[in-house]
Motif scaffolding. Structure first.
Motif, mmCIF file in Angstrom:
data_model
loop_
_atom_site.group_PDB
_atom_site.id
_atom_site.type_symbol
_atom_site.label_atom_id
_atom_site.label_comp_id
_atom_site.label_asym_id
_atom_site.label_seq_id
_atom_site.Cartn_x
_atom_site.Cartn_y
_atom_site.Cartn_z
ATOM 1 N N PHE A 44 0.801 -1.228 0.000
ATOM 2 C CA PHE A 44 0.000 0.000 0.000
ATOM 3 C C PHE A 44 0.828 1.269 0.000
ATOM 4 N N VAL A 64 -4.264 7.001 4.895
ATOM 5 C CA VAL A 64 -2.979 6.541 5.416
ATOM 6 C C VAL A 64 -2.648 7.276 6.718
ATOM 7 N N PRO A 110 2.308 6.791 -0.490
ATOM 8 C CA PRO A 110 1.229 5.831 -0.728
ATOM 9 C C PRO A 110 1.118 5.424 -2.200
ATOM 10 N N ARG A 111 0.623 4.229 -2.406
ATOM 11 C CA ARG A 111 0.322 3.737 -3.742
ATOM 12 C C ARG A 111 -1.189 3.873 -3.976
ATOM 13 N N LYS A 137 -3.278 1.619 -4.526
ATOM 14 C CA LYS A 137 -4.024 0.562 -3.828
ATOM 15 C C LYS A 137 -4.504 1.023 -2.452
ATOM 16 N N ALA A 138 -3.843 2.033 -1.864
ATOM 17 C CA ALA A 138 -4.235 2.519 -0.540
ATOM 18 C C ALA A 138 -5.614 3.173 -0.568
ATOM 19 N N ALA A 149 -8.059 0.048 -0.265
ATOM 20 C CA ALA A 149 -7.730 -0.971 0.736
ATOM 21 C C ALA A 149 -8.588 -0.786 1.984
ATOM 22 N N GLU A 161 -6.460 -3.430 6.930
ATOM 23 C CA GLU A 161 -5.282 -3.906 6.212
ATOM 24 C C GLU A 161 -4.224 -2.818 6.124
ATOM 25 N N LEU A 162 -4.665 -1.598 5.882
ATOM 26 C CA LEU A 162 -3.752 -0.465 5.839
ATOM 27 C C LEU A 162 -3.069 -0.273 7.191
ATOM 28 N N GLU A 164 -0.351 -2.847 7.764
ATOM 29 C CA GLU A 164 0.871 -2.523 7.033
ATOM 30 C C GLU A 164 1.672 -1.444 7.763
#
Length: 104
Positions: free
Chosen positions: A20, A57, A78-79, A81-82, A85, A89-90, A93
């Motif tokens: 992420f 995030v 961040p990517r 996918k964040a 997500a 899950e974030l 990580e």
């Protein structure tokens, strides 16, 4: 964090890569920290999308910030996918990143 602080973390720090986000970390022995910064390139989308990713995030970081040793300066990239997500899950990580920083 200021621009020169970001540059120092990028130049002197180590890199953590996850699904992420990518993070750059540097230990600073005389820090008031921990200090966390975020960078989001325009390639992730328009300002609304980038701000939404950053808020998600940032919330995951806020939930675990008390577990991070104060001498760390971290820049999180961040990517995309964040954005989609699930927050747990974030948060997991982010917790993995902080455990790596703390050495456990």
């Amino acid at each position: 964090m200021r621009s020169k602080d970001f540059r120092r973390v990028y130049d002197e720090g180590s890199r953590y890569t996850g699904p992420f986000f990518a993070a750059f970390l540097v230990r600073e022995p005389h820090s008031d920290g921990p200090r966390i910064g975020f960078t989001l390139p325009r390639a992730l989308g328009k300002a609304v999308v980038r701000n939404r990713i950053k808020r998600r995030v940032r919330e995951a970081v806020r939930c675990h910030l008390d577990r991070l040793n104060p001498q760390w300066s971290i820049v999180i990239n961040p990517r995309r996918k964040a954005l989609d997500a699930p927050l747990p899950e974030l948060a997991r990580e982010v917790e993995r990143l902080f455990r790596r920083c703390n050495g456990s």
